[in-house]
Design a protein around this motif. Structure first.
Motif, PDB file in Angstrom:
ATOM      1  N   SER A  85       0.825  -1.204   0.000  1.00  0.00           N
ATOM      2  CA  SER A  85       0.000   0.000   0.000  1.00  0.00           C
ATOM      3  C   SER A  85       0.864   1.262   0.000  1.00  0.00           C
ATOM      4  O   SER A  85       0.559   2.241  -0.681  1.00  0.00           O
ATOM      5  CB  SER A  85      -0.927  -0.008   1.211  1.00  0.00           C
ATOM      6  N   PHE A  86       1.947   1.226   0.771  1.00  0.00           N
ATOM      7  CA  PHE A  86       2.853   2.371   0.838  1.00  0.00           C
ATOM      8  C   PHE A  86       3.519   2.623  -0.516  1.00  0.00           C
ATOM      9  O   PHE A  86       3.630   3.763  -0.967  1.00  0.00           O
ATOM     10  CB  PHE A  86       3.914   2.121   1.911  1.00  0.00           C
ATOM     11  N   ILE A  87       3.945   1.548  -1.180  1.00  0.00           N
ATOM     12  CA  ILE A  87       4.620   1.677  -2.472  1.00  0.00           C
ATOM     13  C   ILE A  87       3.669   2.202  -3.543  1.00  0.00           C
ATOM     14  O   ILE A  87       4.049   3.018  -4.389  1.00  0.00           O
ATOM     15  CB  ILE A  87       5.211   0.313  -2.900  1.00  0.00           C
ATOM     16  N   LEU A  88       2.405   1.752  -3.490  1.00  0.00           N
ATOM     17  CA  LEU A  88       1.442   2.126  -4.527  1.00  0.00           C
ATOM     18  C   LEU A  88       0.757   3.466  -4.263  1.00  0.00           C
ATOM     19  O   LEU A  88       0.054   3.972  -5.140  1.00  0.00           O
ATOM     20  CB  LEU A  88       0.379   1.034  -4.663  1.00  0.00           C
ATOM     21  N   SER A  89       0.935   4.014  -3.078  1.00  0.00           N
ATOM     22  CA  SER A  89       0.233   5.256  -2.721  1.00  0.00           C
ATOM     23  C   SER A  89       0.492   6.417  -3.676  1.00  0.00           C
ATOM     24  O   SER A  89      -0.436   7.155  -4.009  1.00  0.00           O
ATOM     25  CB  SER A  89       0.599   5.674  -1.293  1.00  0.00           C
ATOM     26  N   PRO A  90       1.725   6.639  -4.159  1.00  0.00           N
ATOM     27  CA  PRO A  90       1.947   7.794  -5.047  1.00  0.00           C
ATOM     28  C   PRO A  90       1.271   7.677  -6.411  1.00  0.00           C
ATOM     29  O   PRO A  90       1.027   8.688  -7.061  1.00  0.00           O
ATOM     30  CB  PRO A  90       3.480   7.815  -5.197  1.00  0.00           C
ATOM     31  N   GLY A  91       0.973   6.452  -6.867  1.00  0.00           N
ATOM     32  CA  GLY A  91       0.390   6.277  -8.195  1.00  0.00           C
ATOM     33  C   GLY A  91      -1.036   6.781  -8.281  1.00  0.00           C
ATOM     34  O   GLY A  91      -1.808   6.708  -7.321  1.00  0.00           O
ATOM     35  N   ARG A  92      -1.412   7.306  -9.431  1.00  0.00           N
ATOM     36  CA  ARG A  92      -2.751   7.855  -9.612  1.00  0.00           C
ATOM     37  C   ARG A  92      -3.750   6.839 -10.157  1.00  0.00           C
ATOM     38  O   ARG A  92      -4.952   7.081 -10.142  1.00  0.00           O
ATOM     39  CB  ARG A  92      -2.689   9.061 -10.559  1.00  0.00           C
ATOM     40  N   GLN A  93      -3.246   5.726 -10.662  1.00  0.00           N
ATOM     41  CA  GLN A  93      -4.125   4.744 -11.286  1.00  0.00           C
ATOM     42  C   GLN A  93      -4.218   3.463 -10.471  1.00  0.00           C
ATOM     43  O   GLN A  93      -4.556   2.418 -11.001  1.00  0.00           O
ATOM     44  CB  GLN A  93      -3.619   4.431 -12.708  1.00  0.00           C
ATOM     45  N   ASN A  94      -3.921   3.541  -9.185  1.00  0.00           N
ATOM     46  CA  ASN A  94      -3.889   2.343  -8.347  1.00  0.00           C
ATOM     47  C   ASN A  94      -5.013   2.303  -7.317  1.00  0.00           C
ATOM     48  O   ASN A  94      -4.938   1.547  -6.358  1.00  0.00           O
ATOM     49  CB  ASN A  94      -2.542   2.263  -7.604  1.00  0.00           C
ATOM     50  N   GLN A  95      -6.068   3.101  -7.488  1.00  0.00           N
ATOM     51  CA  GLN A  95      -7.085   3.216  -6.460  1.00  0.00           C
ATOM     52  C   GLN A  95      -7.800   1.891  -6.191  1.00  0.00           C
ATOM     53  O   GLN A  95      -8.052   1.534  -5.042  1.00  0.00           O
ATOM     54  CB  GLN A  95      -8.112   4.287  -6.837  1.00  0.00           C
ATOM     55  N   ASN A  96      -8.131   1.147  -7.250  1.00  0.00           N
ATOM     56  CA  ASN A  96      -8.817  -0.138  -7.052  1.00  0.00           C
ATOM     57  C   ASN A  96      -7.939  -1.113  -6.287  1.00  0.00           C
ATOM     58  O   ASN A  96      -8.419  -1.839  -5.401  1.00  0.00           O
ATOM     59  CB  ASN A  96      -9.213  -0.732  -8.408  1.00  0.00           C
ATOM     60  N   VAL A  97      -6.657  -1.132  -6.626  1.00  0.00           N
ATOM     61  CA  VAL A  97      -5.729  -2.013  -5.913  1.00  0.00           C
ATOM     62  C   VAL A  97      -5.597  -1.579  -4.459  1.00  0.00           C
ATOM     63  O   VAL A  97      -5.593  -2.410  -3.544  1.00  0.00           O
ATOM     64  CB  VAL A  97      -4.350  -2.007  -6.604  1.00  0.00           C
ATOM     65  N   LEU A  98      -5.516  -0.285  -4.225  1.00  0.00           N
ATOM     66  CA  LEU A  98      -5.405   0.229  -2.857  1.00  0.00           C
ATOM     67  C   LEU A  98      -6.641  -0.107  -2.032  1.00  0.00           C
ATOM     68  O   LEU A  98      -6.534  -0.411  -0.838  1.00  0.00           O
ATOM     69  CB  LEU A  98      -5.189   1.744  -2.882  1.00  0.00           C
ATOM     70  N   ASP A  99      -7.808  -0.075  -2.651  1.00  0.00           N
ATOM     71  CA  ASP A  99      -9.041  -0.419  -1.939  1.00  0.00           C
ATOM     72  C   ASP A  99      -9.027  -1.889  -1.505  1.00  0.00           C
ATOM     73  O   ASP A  99      -9.422  -2.219  -0.382  1.00  0.00           O
ATOM     74  CB  ASP A  99     -10.257  -0.157  -2.826  1.00  0.00           C
ATOM     75  N   ARG A 100      -8.563  -2.767  -2.392  1.00  0.00           N
ATOM     76  CA  ARG A 100      -8.494  -4.191  -2.036  1.00  0.00           C
ATOM     77  C   ARG A 100      -7.449  -4.435  -0.950  1.00  0.00           C
ATOM     78  O   ARG A 100      -7.680  -5.231  -0.024  1.00  0.00           O
ATOM     79  CB  ARG A 100      -8.189  -5.019  -3.285  1.00  0.00           C
ATOM     80  N   LEU A 101      -6.319  -3.749  -1.059  1.00  0.00           N
ATOM     81  CA  LEU A 101      -5.291  -3.878  -0.027  1.00  0.00           C
ATOM     82  C   LEU A 101      -5.795  -3.367   1.316  1.00  0.00           C
ATOM     83  O   LEU A 101      -5.504  -3.958   2.367  1.00  0.00           O
ATOM     84  CB  LEU A 101      -4.041  -3.091  -0.436  1.00  0.00           C
ATOM     85  N   GLU A 102      -6.568  -2.295   1.283  1.00  0.00           N
ATOM     86  CA  GLU A 102      -7.111  -1.729   2.519  1.00  0.00           C
ATOM     87  C   GLU A 102      -8.051  -2.714   3.211  1.00  0.00           C
ATOM     88  O   GLU A 102      -7.987  -2.883   4.431  1.00  0.00           O
ATOM     89  CB  GLU A 102      -7.850  -0.431   2.206  1.00  0.00           C
ATOM     90  N   ARG A 103      -8.913  -3.371   2.440  1.00  0.00           N
ATOM     91  CA  ARG A 103      -9.831  -4.354   3.038  1.00  0.00           C
ATOM     92  C   ARG A 103      -9.063  -5.519   3.650  1.00  0.00           C
ATOM     93  O   ARG A 103      -9.380  -5.981   4.757  1.00  0.00           O
ATOM     94  CB  ARG A 103     -10.815  -4.849   1.975  1.00  0.00           C
ATOM     95  N   ALA A 104      -8.056  -5.996   2.933  1.00  0.00           N
ATOM     96  CA  ALA A 104      -7.255  -7.100   3.453  1.00  0.00           C
ATOM     97  C   ALA A 104      -6.473  -6.674   4.700  1.00  0.00           C
ATOM     98  O   ALA A 104      -6.344  -7.443   5.665  1.00  0.00           O
ATOM     99  CB  ALA A 104      -6.295  -7.603   2.376  1.00  0.00           C
ATOM    100  N   GLU A 105      -5.973  -5.446   4.687  1.00  0.00           N
ATOM    101  CA  GLU A 105      -5.216  -4.939   5.828  1.00  0.00           C
ATOM    102  C   GLU A 105      -6.103  -4.798   7.062  1.00  0.00           C
ATOM    103  O   GLU A 105      -5.664  -5.066   8.192  1.00  0.00           O
ATOM    104  CB  GLU A 105      -4.596  -3.591   5.470  1.00  0.00           C
ATOM    105  N   LEU A 106      -7.351  -4.401   6.876  1.00  0.00           N
ATOM    106  CA  LEU A 106      -8.289  -4.308   7.995  1.00  0.00           C
ATOM    107  C   LEU A 106      -8.482  -5.666   8.658  1.00  0.00           C
ATOM    108  O   LEU A 106      -8.485  -5.787   9.892  1.00  0.00           O
ATOM    109  CB  LEU A 106      -9.635  -3.761   7.510  1.00  0.00           C
ATOM    110  N   ILE A 107      -8.638  -6.703   7.843  1.00  0.00           N
ATOM    111  CA  ILE A 107      -8.811  -8.057   8.382  1.00  0.00           C
ATOM    112  C   ILE A 107      -7.566  -8.482   9.152  1.00  0.00           C
ATOM    113  O   ILE A 107      -7.653  -9.039  10.251  1.00  0.00           O
ATOM    114  CB  ILE A 107      -9.111  -9.048   7.241  1.00  0.00           C
ATOM    115  N   GLY A 108      -6.393  -8.211   8.569  1.00  0.00           N
ATOM    116  CA  GLY A 108      -5.149  -8.576   9.237  1.00  0.00           C
ATOM    117  C   GLY A 108      -4.956  -7.853  10.557  1.00  0.00           C
ATOM    118  O   GLY A 108      -4.574  -8.466  11.563  1.00  0.00           O
ATOM    119  N   LEU A 109      -5.247  -6.566  10.593  1.00  0.00           N
ATOM    120  CA  LEU A 109      -5.075  -5.790  11.822  1.00  0.00           C
ATOM    121  C   LEU A 109      -6.058  -6.223  12.905  1.00  0.00           C
ATOM    122  O   LEU A 109      -5.689  -6.297  14.089  1.00  0.00           O
ATOM    123  CB  LEU A 109      -5.251  -4.302  11.520  1.00  0.00           C
ATOM    124  N   MET A 110      -7.303  -6.510  12.520  1.00  0.00           N
ATOM    125  CA  MET A 110      -8.294  -6.952  13.507  1.00  0.00           C
ATOM    126  C   MET A 110      -7.916  -8.320  14.072  1.00  0.00           C
ATOM    127  O   MET A 110      -8.072  -8.572  15.278  1.00  0.00           O
ATOM    128  CB  MET A 110      -9.680  -6.980  12.876  1.00  0.00           C
TER     129      MET A 110
END
Length: 206
Positions: A85-110
């Motif tokens: 997520s950190f590596i892909l954050s600067p890109g402008r065309q990675n929003q869908n990937v970031l959304d999927r990573l965010e959902r997976a990260e939420l599960i991992g953190l919980m």
């Protein structure tokens, strides 16, 4: 498996164009099968440190043998997702990937938070080095607070707004998770040493 996946991506990115035959071979790899099999073995590697610690005679590590392996695995997964997520954050065309990573990260953190919450009841007095003193302060603030709870809270709150998270905030949260994962590993090693040198811990364990 990591090498094959990297070579497959390099071929698609044109890095191997200087060797046409190798590029065609790498592009033809069954990458989905390689990723699935590699992920299976990767889980064992991610939990290896925790499992290795649990096989020792150190009271803290040994008593936590049913938690420390899964904890190191979920922490490793959370850190890996945060790194992507950190590596892909600067890109402008990675929003869908970031959304999927965010959902997976939420599960991992919980999951990680749930495992840590079970430690006091599982360890009893042996949990003292993890939650008290300088090591406990570092664990509570660095891992629990800044590395898990705050990133989890920020991501959940932003989810409720139904707006894309700002890239700078996303990168900051990912960095917090990475630092928290590093602190978690340091704290477990340091607390284990304290436990090994404590006669009361050895007596309680035995």
């Amino acid at each position: 498996f990591c090498g094959l996946s990297a070579a497959h991506q390099m071929a698609h990115d044109g890095v191997l164009n200087w060797f046409p035959l190798l590029s065609r071979i790498m592009k033809a790899l069954p990458i989905k099968i390689i990723e699935i099999v590699g992920s299976f073995f990767g889980m064992f590697v991610a939990s290896y440190t925790g499992v290795l610690l649990a096989t020792t005679a150190v009271p803290l590590w040994s008593r936590a043998r049913y938690i420390i392996g899964p904890l190191f695995l979920t922490s490793g997964l959370s850190s890996a997702l945060a790194c992507l997520s950190f590596i892909l954050s600067p890109g402008r065309q990675n929003q869908n990937v970031l959304d999927r990573l965010e959902r997976a990260e939420l599960i991992g953190l919980m999951t990680e938070l749930g495992l840590i919450s079970s430690l006091p009841s599982q360890l009893g007095p042996l949990a003292r080095p993890l939650f008290r003193g300088r090591i406990g302060l570092l664990f509570s603030i660095g891992t629990l607070g800044a590395g898990i709870e705050l990133p989890l809270l920020l991501r959940l709150v932003w989810k409720l707004t139904r707006k894309p998270m700002p890239r700078l905030l996303n990168a900051t949260i990912s960095l917090m998770v990475l630092v928290g994962g590093l602190i978690l590993r340091y704290v477990w090693i340091a607390a284990g040493r304290v436990s090994a040198d404590d006669p009361r811990a050895m007596h309680y364990y035995n």
